[in-house]
Each structure stands twice: as C-alpha cells, then as structure tokens.
Design a protein around this motif. Structure first.
Motif, PDB file in Angstrom:
ATOM      1  N   GLY A 138       0.816  -1.214   0.000  1.00  0.00           N
ATOM      2  CA  GLY A 138       0.000   0.000   0.000  1.00  0.00           C
ATOM      3  C   GLY A 138       0.848   1.261   0.000  1.00  0.00           C
ATOM      4  N   GLN A 139       1.955   1.251   0.731  1.00  0.00           N
ATOM      5  CA  GLN A 139       2.838   2.421   0.758  1.00  0.00           C
ATOM      6  C   GLN A 139       3.444   2.671  -0.611  1.00  0.00           C
ATOM      7  OE1 GLN A 139       3.157   4.390   3.328  1.00  0.00           O
ATOM      8  NE2 GLN A 139       4.751   5.743   2.544  1.00  0.00           N
ATOM      9  N   LEU A 140       3.932   1.620  -1.260  1.00  0.00           N
ATOM     10  CA  LEU A 140       4.537   1.785  -2.583  1.00  0.00           C
ATOM     11  C   LEU A 140       3.499   2.169  -3.628  1.00  0.00           C
ATOM     12  CD1 LEU A 140       7.001  -1.247  -2.636  1.00  0.00           C
ATOM     13  CD2 LEU A 140       7.606   1.163  -2.498  1.00  0.00           C
ATOM     14  N   SER A 141       2.290   1.650  -3.512  1.00  0.00           N
ATOM     15  CA  SER A 141       1.265   1.923  -4.512  1.00  0.00           C
ATOM     16  C   SER A 141       0.696   3.329  -4.380  1.00  0.00           C
ATOM     17  CB  SER A 141       0.141   0.882  -4.403  1.00  0.00           C
ATOM     18  OG  SER A 141       0.630  -0.423  -4.623  1.00  0.00           O
ATOM     19  N   SER A 147       8.205   7.118  -1.358  1.00  0.00           N
ATOM     20  CA  SER A 147       8.651   5.840  -0.798  1.00  0.00           C
ATOM     21  C   SER A 147       9.918   5.361  -1.487  1.00  0.00           C
ATOM     22  CB  SER A 147       7.544   4.793  -0.927  1.00  0.00           C
ATOM     23  OG  SER A 147       6.386   5.189  -0.230  1.00  0.00           O
ATOM     24  N   MET A 148       9.942   5.433  -2.815  1.00  0.00           N
ATOM     25  CA  MET A 148      11.123   4.983  -3.542  1.00  0.00           C
ATOM     26  C   MET A 148      12.296   5.921  -3.314  1.00  0.00           C
ATOM     27  SD  MET A 148      12.533   2.683  -5.279  1.00  0.00           S
ATOM     28  CE  MET A 148      11.033   1.705  -5.204  1.00  0.00           C
ATOM     29  N   LEU A 149      12.028   7.206  -3.178  1.00  0.00           N
ATOM     30  CA  LEU A 149      13.102   8.153  -2.883  1.00  0.00           C
ATOM     31  C   LEU A 149      13.755   7.812  -1.551  1.00  0.00           C
ATOM     32  CD1 LEU A 149      14.538  10.774  -3.804  1.00  0.00           C
ATOM     33  CD2 LEU A 149      12.837  12.047  -2.467  1.00  0.00           C
ATOM     34  N   ALA A 150      12.948   7.498  -0.529  1.00  0.00           N
ATOM     35  CA  ALA A 150      13.514   7.124   0.763  1.00  0.00           C
ATOM     36  C   ALA A 150      14.297   5.817   0.677  1.00  0.00           C
ATOM     37  CB  ALA A 150      12.387   6.992   1.792  1.00  0.00           C
ATOM     38  N   ILE A 151      13.810   4.875  -0.110  1.00  0.00           N
ATOM     39  CA  ILE A 151      14.505   3.590  -0.260  1.00  0.00           C
ATOM     40  C   ILE A 151      15.857   3.795  -0.933  1.00  0.00           C
ATOM     41  CG2 ILE A 151      14.434   1.398  -1.518  1.00  0.00           C
ATOM     42  CD1 ILE A 151      11.434   1.328  -0.967  1.00  0.00           C
ATOM     43  N   ARG A 152      15.913   4.641  -1.958  1.00  0.00           N
ATOM     44  CA  ARG A 152      17.185   4.868  -2.650  1.00  0.00           C
ATOM     45  C   ARG A 152      18.168   5.641  -1.775  1.00  0.00           C
ATOM     46  NH1 ARG A 152      16.585   0.806  -5.997  1.00  0.00           N
ATOM     47  NH2 ARG A 152      15.175   1.184  -7.740  1.00  0.00           N
ATOM     48  N   LEU A 153      17.673   6.544  -0.944  1.00  0.00           N
ATOM     49  CA  LEU A 153      18.564   7.272  -0.057  1.00  0.00           C
ATOM     50  C   LEU A 153      19.097   6.393   1.064  1.00  0.00           C
ATOM     51  CD1 LEU A 153      16.619  10.659   0.242  1.00  0.00           C
ATOM     52  CD2 LEU A 153      18.801  10.283  -0.933  1.00  0.00           C
ATOM     53  N   PHE A 154      18.381   5.325   1.379  1.00  0.00           N
ATOM     54  CA  PHE A 154      18.780   4.421   2.459  1.00  0.00           C
ATOM     55  C   PHE A 154      19.672   3.337   1.873  1.00  0.00           C
ATOM     56  CE2 PHE A 154      17.951   0.772   5.329  1.00  0.00           C
ATOM     57  CZ  PHE A 154      18.383   1.353   6.502  1.00  0.00           C
ATOM     58  N   PRO A 155      20.982   3.306   2.206  1.00  0.00           N
ATOM     59  CA  PRO A 155      21.903   2.383   1.529  1.00  0.00           C
ATOM     60  C   PRO A 155      21.752   0.934   1.936  1.00  0.00           C
ATOM     61  CG  PRO A 155      23.056   3.599   3.227  1.00  0.00           C
ATOM     62  CD  PRO A 155      21.670   4.178   3.158  1.00  0.00           C
ATOM     63  N   GLY A 156      20.928   0.615   2.929  1.00  0.00           N
ATOM     64  CA  GLY A 156      20.818  -0.763   3.381  1.00  0.00           C
ATOM     65  C   GLY A 156      19.840  -1.608   2.592  1.00  0.00           C
ATOM     66  N   VAL A 157      19.033  -1.000   1.729  1.00  0.00           N
ATOM     67  CA  VAL A 157      18.039  -1.756   0.963  1.00  0.00           C
ATOM     68  C   VAL A 157      18.680  -2.264  -0.323  1.00  0.00           C
ATOM     69  CG1 VAL A 157      15.786  -1.679  -0.163  1.00  0.00           C
ATOM     70  CG2 VAL A 157      16.199  -0.351   1.919  1.00  0.00           C
ATOM     71  N   PRO A 158      18.668  -3.576  -0.592  1.00  0.00           N
ATOM     72  CA  PRO A 158      19.266  -4.087  -1.834  1.00  0.00           C
ATOM     73  C   PRO A 158      18.595  -3.495  -3.065  1.00  0.00           C
ATOM     74  CG  PRO A 158      18.853  -5.874  -0.283  1.00  0.00           C
ATOM     75  CD  PRO A 158      18.203  -4.653   0.288  1.00  0.00           C
ATOM     76  N   CYS A 165      10.205  -5.413  -5.900  1.00  0.00           N
ATOM     77  CA  CYS A 165       9.083  -5.086  -5.014  1.00  0.00           C
ATOM     78  C   CYS A 165       8.244  -3.952  -5.591  1.00  0.00           C
ATOM     79  CB  CYS A 165       9.603  -4.714  -3.633  1.00  0.00           C
ATOM     80  SG  CYS A 165      10.250  -6.100  -2.687  1.00  0.00           S
ATOM     81  N   ALA A 166       8.905  -2.949  -6.148  1.00  0.00           N
ATOM     82  CA  ALA A 166       8.174  -1.851  -6.773  1.00  0.00           C
ATOM     83  C   ALA A 166       7.404  -2.329  -7.994  1.00  0.00           C
ATOM     84  CB  ALA A 166       9.147  -0.742  -7.171  1.00  0.00           C
ATOM     85  N   ALA A 167       7.968  -3.290  -8.738  1.00  0.00           N
ATOM     86  CA  ALA A 167       7.286  -3.805  -9.924  1.00  0.00           C
ATOM     87  C   ALA A 167       6.026  -4.567  -9.553  1.00  0.00           C
ATOM     88  CB  ALA A 167       8.230  -4.709 -10.726  1.00  0.00           C
ATOM     89  N   VAL A 168       6.047  -5.277  -8.440  1.00  0.00           N
ATOM     90  CA  VAL A 168       4.865  -6.029  -8.017  1.00  0.00           C
ATOM     91  C   VAL A 168       3.765  -5.089  -7.541  1.00  0.00           C
ATOM     92  CG1 VAL A 168       4.016  -7.729  -6.352  1.00  0.00           C
ATOM     93  CG2 VAL A 168       6.206  -8.076  -7.483  1.00  0.00           C
ATOM     94  N   SER A 169       4.132  -3.937  -6.984  1.00  0.00           N
ATOM     95  CA  SER A 169       3.134  -2.968  -6.540  1.00  0.00           C
ATOM     96  C   SER A 169       2.509  -2.281  -7.748  1.00  0.00           C
ATOM     97  CB  SER A 169       3.782  -1.940  -5.611  1.00  0.00           C
ATOM     98  OG  SER A 169       4.623  -1.066  -6.351  1.00  0.00           O
ATOM     99  N   ARG A 170       1.657  -1.294  -7.462  1.00  0.00           N
ATOM    100  CA  ARG A 170       0.999  -0.538  -8.537  1.00  0.00           C
ATOM    101  C   ARG A 170       1.682   0.810  -8.788  1.00  0.00           C
ATOM    102  NH1 ARG A 170      -3.445  -3.032  -5.864  1.00  0.00           N
ATOM    103  NH2 ARG A 170      -4.601  -4.425  -7.256  1.00  0.00           N
ATOM    104  N   MET A 171       2.933   0.916  -8.430  1.00  0.00           N
ATOM    105  CA  MET A 171       3.671   2.155  -8.666  1.00  0.00           C
ATOM    106  C   MET A 171       3.844   2.386 -10.157  1.00  0.00           C
ATOM    107  SD  MET A 171       7.543   3.173  -7.469  1.00  0.00           S
ATOM    108  CE  MET A 171       7.190   2.758  -5.777  1.00  0.00           C
ATOM    109  N   GLY A 172       3.814   3.650 -10.577  1.00  0.00           N
ATOM    110  CA  GLY A 172       3.990   3.983 -11.976  1.00  0.00           C
ATOM    111  C   GLY A 172       5.449   4.055 -12.370  1.00  0.00           C
TER     112      GLY A 172
END
Length: 256
Positions: A138-141, A147-158, A165-172
């Motif tokens: 729900g957060q990604l969608s 949400s993706m900006l925070a994930i990219r700024l956070f170096p611990g997320v592969p 994960c973003a592809a499975v969501s409804r993100m554009g």
C-alpha cells in the motif's frame, strides 16, 4: 458411424499460447532469466571487464554512453553497484563517471522494473498477504515517489529487491525512475569520487567520500537493527479493565 467433430483451426496453438502466457509460466520465465543472469555474473565477472578491461580506444561522450549502457545491463544482472561506481570514477573521473553511473542506475532499474511488471506482477500480487506485506504494498502503490526516494537514499536496501518489489506494486514508471535517479545521487557520488581519487588516498575528496560511505553504512546497519528488534519485540498486552465495584446502595439492594 458418426463422423468426428472437426476442431476449429488453431485451437491447439491457442491453448499452448495461453499456457505459455499464464501468470505462473511468466513467473517461471522470470525466475529462469534471473538465475541465468546470476550464473553468468559468477562465471564471467563482467564487473572486472568494466573496471580493468575497458577498451582504451573508446573515449569522450561515446565511451560514457557505452559505459552507462553496460552499467545498466550489469546492474539488472545483479552485478554490485558499488563496484561499478568505483569503476566509473576510476575510468572517467568524478563528473563524467557520476553521469554514467546515474544513467546506468536508472537504466538497470528500468530493465528490472519492466521484467518484474510484465513477468511477475500477475502471479505475485495474489501472494501479497499479511500485515507487513500489505502495508508495504500500500505504501509503494499510494506514495510511490516519496517511498522509492527514501529507499534509494537508504543504503541498506538491496537495489534489485527494491526494483522487483516496486514492480509487483501498482507504482507507476515515472515516479519509480525519477525517484531512483534522484535518490541514488548521494551514495553513487561518494563511490564515484572514491574511485576517481583512488590514486590519492590522502586527498580530502577521497577521505570525505570514504567517510560518507562508512557513516551511511553504519547508519543503515543501526536502522536495520532497530527495525529488526522492533519486529521481534512482543506486542504489549493490555490488561482488562477491572469491573467497577458496586455502589453501597446497589450492594444493599442486591443482598435483599
């Protein structure tokens, strides 16, 4: 004797195409493709080619463009981005290396997002169950860009895990790619500058970039540990409220 009922032409081909294009078949194709890419990376180590075996006759904007394309393909094939970022800085310097690395990052993320969206989304979305998976989806969608900006700024997320994960969501596509490009700049720049200044490990630029890498990694480890500790902690148990005592008049009335 009854004549056999003729089947419509192409019915077998239609059934085969439906079976091949079913969500499970496409997910199997995606898994096979990713396993093959990972095996090729282990066998041939393309990151070494980009770092030390880059053709010396290629130079200028064409070389930066070619490196960005190769960077994107290698990133989609699970080559570690830090190695590619260091190679970009060592080959092209800070400015051109950062340009090639960010372009390759966006390209690799777009390739992975497209593969996940076309081959995996229909089969994986029904599996998004449970409180944490549903909340993440729900957060990604709903809030894809931030949400993706925070994930990219956070170096611990592969990197690859975030892409799929973003592809499975409804993100554009547009929020995903723009947030990837912007959010990847700080960490990518630190590695590119470190690669460009690798010959002078005592220079302020190298020390600053190395310090940023170390501090961001420590911050990511601390946040990940706190999140994991919070998930393991048992939920607080609220004690039931005590029943209100009977008033004296009610108690007297009850004893009658």
């Amino acid at each position: 004797m009854l004549a056999p009922v003729p089947r419509p032409p192409g019915s077998l081909a239609v059934r085969c195409s439906r079976a091949l294009l079913s969500p499970r078949s496409r997910l199997s194709m995606l898994a096979l493709l990713l396993l093959s890419a990972a095996a090729l990376v282990v066998l041939y180590e393309p990151q070494r080619l980009l770092a030390s075996g880059w053709p010396p006759q290629t130079s200028g904007a064409g070389a930066v463009l070619l490196f960005g394309l190769a960077y994107g393909v290698c990133t989609a094939a699970f080559v570690p981005r830090p190695v590619l970022n260091l190679a970009a800085g060592a080959l092209f310097g800070s400015a051109a290396g950062l340009t090639a690395a960010i372009a390759g990052t966006v390209l690799g993320a777009g390739i992975a997002f497209t593969l996940g969206r076309l081959l995996g989304q229909d089969a994986l979305r029904p599996m998004v169950r449970g409180r944490w998976l549903t909340a993440a989806d729900g957060q990604l969608s709903r809030h894809g860009f931030r949400s993706m900006l925070a994930i990219r700024l956070f170096p611990g997320v592969p990197f690859a895990a975030a892409n799929y994960c973003a592809a499975v969501s409804r993100m554009g596509y547009v929020p995903f790619l723009v947030a990837t490009g912007l959010g990847s700049v700080p960490n990518t720049a630190a590695y590119v500058v470190a690669g460009a200044q690798a010959g002078e490990p005592g220079s302020p630029a190298f020390l600053f970039s190395a310090g940023f890498i170390v501090l961001s990694g420590l911050a990511a480890a601390v946040v990940a540990w706190r999140k994991r500790h919070g998930l393991r902690a048992p939920a607080p148990v609220t004690a039931p409220e005590p029943e209100s005592e009977l008033e004296p008049e009610t108690a007297v009335g009850a004893g009658r």
